[in-house]
Design a protein around this motif. Structure first.
Motif, PDB file in Angstrom:
ATOM      1  N   MET A  44     -11.071   6.497 -14.270  1.00 37.27           N
ATOM      2  CA  MET A  44     -11.218   5.402 -13.350  1.00 37.27           C
ATOM      3  C   MET A  44     -10.018   5.371 -12.411  1.00 37.27           C
ATOM      4  O   MET A  44      -8.874   5.430 -12.852  1.00 37.27           O
ATOM      5  N   ARG A  45     -10.280   5.298 -11.130  1.00 35.66           N
ATOM      6  CA  ARG A  45      -9.213   5.278 -10.142  1.00 35.66           C
ATOM      7  C   ARG A  45      -8.523   3.918 -10.138  1.00 35.66           C
ATOM      8  O   ARG A  45      -9.161   2.893 -10.296  1.00 35.66           O
ATOM      9  N   ARG A  46      -7.259   3.955  -9.959  1.00 37.02           N
ATOM     10  CA  ARG A  46      -6.476   2.730  -9.933  1.00 37.02           C
ATOM     11  C   ARG A  46      -6.371   2.223  -8.508  1.00 37.02           C
ATOM     12  O   ARG A  46      -6.258   3.014  -7.565  1.00 37.02           O
ATOM     13  N   LEU A  47      -6.400   0.941  -8.336  1.00 30.99           N
ATOM     14  CA  LEU A  47      -6.329   0.322  -7.022  1.00 30.99           C
ATOM     15  C   LEU A  47      -4.946   0.550  -6.424  1.00 30.99           C
ATOM     16  O   LEU A  47      -3.929   0.282  -7.058  1.00 30.99           O
ATOM     17  N   ARG A  48      -4.914   1.070  -5.209  1.00 26.59           N
ATOM     18  CA  ARG A  48      -3.649   1.237  -4.493  1.00 26.59           C
ATOM     19  C   ARG A  48      -3.524   0.082  -3.508  1.00 26.59           C
ATOM     20  O   ARG A  48      -4.333  -0.049  -2.598  1.00 26.59           O
ATOM     21  N   THR A  49      -2.525  -0.743  -3.700  1.00 28.35           N
ATOM     22  CA  THR A  49      -2.358  -1.945  -2.890  1.00 28.35           C
ATOM     23  C   THR A  49      -1.288  -1.730  -1.834  1.00 28.35           C
ATOM     24  O   THR A  49      -0.544  -0.743  -1.862  1.00 28.35           O
ATOM     25  N   THR A  50      -1.205  -2.677  -0.932  1.00 24.43           N
ATOM     26  CA  THR A  50      -0.148  -2.635   0.084  1.00 24.43           C
ATOM     27  C   THR A  50       1.219  -2.737  -0.570  1.00 24.43           C
ATOM     28  O   THR A  50       2.168  -2.059  -0.159  1.00 24.43           O
ATOM     29  N   ALA A  51       1.326  -3.550  -1.606  1.00 24.76           N
ATOM     30  CA  ALA A  51       2.603  -3.701  -2.304  1.00 24.76           C
ATOM     31  C   ALA A  51       3.015  -2.399  -2.979  1.00 24.76           C
ATOM     32  O   ALA A  51       4.200  -2.039  -2.975  1.00 24.76           O
ATOM     33  N   SER A  52       2.054  -1.661  -3.549  1.00 18.56           N
ATOM     34  CA  SER A  52       2.411  -0.391  -4.184  1.00 18.56           C
ATOM     35  C   SER A  52       2.840   0.632  -3.144  1.00 18.56           C
ATOM     36  O   SER A  52       3.723   1.457  -3.405  1.00 18.56           O
ATOM     37  N   ARG A  53       2.231   0.598  -1.974  1.00 21.39           N
ATOM     38  CA  ARG A  53       2.645   1.513  -0.902  1.00 21.39           C
ATOM     39  C   ARG A  53       4.065   1.200  -0.438  1.00 21.39           C
ATOM     40  O   ARG A  53       4.878   2.096  -0.227  1.00 21.39           O
ATOM     41  N   TRP A  54       4.385  -0.088  -0.286  1.00 25.95           N
ATOM     42  CA  TRP A  54       5.731  -0.456   0.119  1.00 25.95           C
ATOM     43  C   TRP A  54       6.750  -0.152  -0.983  1.00 25.95           C
ATOM     44  O   TRP A  54       7.901   0.206  -0.700  1.00 25.95           O
ATOM     45  N   ALA A  55       6.351  -0.289  -2.235  1.00 22.60           N
ATOM     46  CA  ALA A  55       7.246   0.079  -3.341  1.00 22.60           C
ATOM     47  C   ALA A  55       7.519   1.575  -3.318  1.00 22.60           C
ATOM     48  O   ALA A  55       8.648   2.011  -3.594  1.00 22.60           O
ATOM     49  N   ALA A  56       6.519   2.379  -2.980  1.00 25.28           N
ATOM     50  CA  ALA A  56       6.720   3.821  -2.860  1.00 25.28           C
ATOM     51  C   ALA A  56       7.699   4.134  -1.727  1.00 25.28           C
ATOM     52  O   ALA A  56       8.575   5.002  -1.870  1.00 25.28           O
ATOM     53  N   VAL A  57       7.576   3.424  -0.628  1.00 28.58           N
ATOM     54  CA  VAL A  57       8.500   3.622   0.494  1.00 28.58           C
ATOM     55  C   VAL A  57       9.920   3.227   0.086  1.00 28.58           C
ATOM     56  O   VAL A  57      10.897   3.918   0.426  1.00 28.58           O
ATOM     57  N   ALA A  58      10.056   2.136  -0.660  1.00 27.82           N
ATOM     58  CA  ALA A  58      11.381   1.703  -1.117  1.00 27.82           C
ATOM     59  C   ALA A  58      11.982   2.719  -2.088  1.00 27.82           C
ATOM     60  O   ALA A  58      13.185   3.000  -2.028  1.00 27.82           O
ATOM     61  N   CYS A  59      11.167   3.288  -2.976  1.00 25.42           N
ATOM     62  CA  CYS A  59      11.667   4.331  -3.888  1.00 25.42           C
ATOM     63  C   CYS A  59      12.123   5.555  -3.105  1.00 25.42           C
ATOM     64  O   CYS A  59      13.144   6.171  -3.431  1.00 25.42           O
ATOM     65  N   LEU A  60      11.381   5.906  -2.068  1.00 28.11           N
ATOM     66  CA  LEU A  60      11.771   7.040  -1.239  1.00 28.11           C
ATOM     67  C   LEU A  60      13.075   6.747  -0.498  1.00 28.11           C
ATOM     68  O   LEU A  60      13.933   7.630  -0.375  1.00 28.11           O
ATOM     69  N   ALA A  61      13.259   5.516  -0.053  1.00 31.82           N
ATOM     70  CA  ALA A  61      14.512   5.144   0.614  1.00 31.82           C
ATOM     71  C   ALA A  61      15.695   5.227  -0.352  1.00 31.82           C
ATOM     72  O   ALA A  61      16.779   5.697   0.021  1.00 31.82           O
ATOM     73  N   ILE A  62      15.499   4.793  -1.587  1.00 30.03           N
ATOM     74  CA  ILE A  62      16.551   4.915  -2.596  1.00 30.03           C
ATOM     75  C   ILE A  62      16.888   6.389  -2.812  1.00 30.03           C
ATOM     76  O   ILE A  62      18.063   6.777  -2.873  1.00 30.03           O
ATOM     77  N   ALA A  63      15.858   7.227  -2.921  1.00 29.04           N
ATOM     78  CA  ALA A  63      16.081   8.656  -3.123  1.00 29.04           C
ATOM     79  C   ALA A  63      16.847   9.265  -1.953  1.00 29.04           C
ATOM     80  O   ALA A  63      17.766  10.076  -2.157  1.00 29.04           O
ATOM     81  N   LEU A  64      16.500   8.878  -0.738  1.00 26.52           N
ATOM     82  CA  LEU A  64      17.201   9.411   0.428  1.00 26.52           C
ATOM     83  C   LEU A  64      18.655   8.970   0.459  1.00 26.52           C
ATOM     84  O   LEU A  64      19.540   9.752   0.841  1.00 26.52           O
ATOM     85  N   LEU A  65      18.924   7.734   0.047  1.00 23.83           N
ATOM     86  CA  LEU A  65      20.318   7.284  -0.021  1.00 23.83           C
ATOM     87  C   LEU A  65      21.117   8.112  -1.030  1.00 23.83           C
ATOM     88  O   LEU A  65      22.270   8.468  -0.776  1.00 23.83           O
ATOM     89  N   TYR A  66      20.492   8.423  -2.163  1.00 26.40           N
ATOM     90  CA  TYR A  66      21.180   9.267  -3.143  1.00 26.40           C
ATOM     91  C   TYR A  66      21.401  10.672  -2.605  1.00 26.40           C
ATOM     92  O   TYR A  66      22.465  11.255  -2.797  1.00 26.40           O
ATOM     93  N   LEU A  67      20.411  11.227  -1.951  1.00 24.21           N
ATOM     94  CA  LEU A  67      20.545  12.591  -1.462  1.00 24.21           C
ATOM     95  C   LEU A  67      21.543  12.685  -0.312  1.00 24.21           C
ATOM     96  O   LEU A  67      22.198  13.716  -0.149  1.00 24.21           O
ATOM     97  N   VAL A  68      21.705  11.618   0.451  1.00 24.61           N
ATOM     98  CA  VAL A  68      22.728  11.605   1.498  1.00 24.61           C
ATOM     99  C   VAL A  68      24.124  11.529   0.875  1.00 24.61           C
ATOM    100  O   VAL A  68      25.080  12.136   1.372  1.00 24.61           O
ATOM    101  N   ARG A  69      24.240  10.806  -0.237  1.00 17.14           N
ATOM    102  CA  ARG A  69      25.537  10.658  -0.914  1.00 17.14           C
ATOM    103  C   ARG A  69      25.983  11.931  -1.624  1.00 17.14           C
ATOM    104  O   ARG A  69      27.122  12.019  -2.075  1.00 17.14           O
ATOM    105  N   VAL A  70      25.095  12.915  -1.753  1.00 21.31           N
ATOM    106  CA  VAL A  70      25.450  14.168  -2.434  1.00 21.31           C
ATOM    107  C   VAL A  70      26.636  14.832  -1.741  1.00 21.31           C
ATOM    108  O   VAL A  70      27.496  15.425  -2.394  1.00 21.31           O
ATOM    109  N   VAL A  71      26.716  14.710  -0.439  1.00 23.69           N
ATOM    110  CA  VAL A  71      27.787  15.358   0.331  1.00 23.69           C
ATOM    111  C   VAL A  71      29.161  14.834  -0.077  1.00 23.69           C
ATOM    112  O   VAL A  71      30.136  15.585  -0.117  1.00 23.69           O
TER     113      VAL A  71
END
Length: 130
Positions: free
Chosen positions: A1-28
């Motif tokens: 059964m497919r799970r409902l993808r909501t607007t909130a889950s999409r924005w949470a995915a974007v926020a997780c990606l932003a956190i990841a990008l901040l970490y990857l920028v700090r690698v330097v």
């Protein structure tokens, strides 16, 4: 059964990606190999959680996002209050404020996603299943 993808889950995915990008920028600017490895692992975890949540919005993506948020907020608060190992406490930098704000945003968005999915499931039930 497919799970409902909501607007909130999409924005949470974007926020997780932003956190990841901040970490990857700090690698330097990593002061040691241990911090370098930790920031790479957190960046990869953030990207994986964001992609999985965007595509499937499943339990595993919520678990990965929760681990990312717990490690990010916990590490950031420890760095600000007690300091990193081998050094003293450091102040709030814009990067740390952004990490804390994004972590809080992910938690709020995942709670909202759960409410929307629960309400959708309640309305979508067959009458005899109530």
């Amino acid at each position: 059964m497919r799970r409902l993808r909501t607007t909130a889950s999409r924005w949470a995915a974007v926020a997780c990606l932003a956190i990841a990008l901040l970490y990857l920028v700090r690698v330097v600017d990593a002061p040691s190999a241990a911090y370098l490895l930790g920031e790479i692992v957190m960046g990869v975890l953030g990207v994986a959680a964001a992609v999985k949540m965007w595509l499937h919005n499943c339990f595993e993506s919520h678990l990965a996002a929760g681990a990312l948020v717990a490690a990010t907020s916990g590490g950031t608060l420890l760095a600000v209050t007690a300091g990193l190992p081998g050094g003293g406490a450091s102040g709030l930098t814009p990067t740390r404020v952004a990490l804390l704000a994004l972590s809080a945003a992910v938690v709020v968005l995942l709670v909202q996603d759960g409410r929307v999915r629960r309400e959708h499931a309640r309305r979508a039930r067959r009458p005899y299943a109530r």
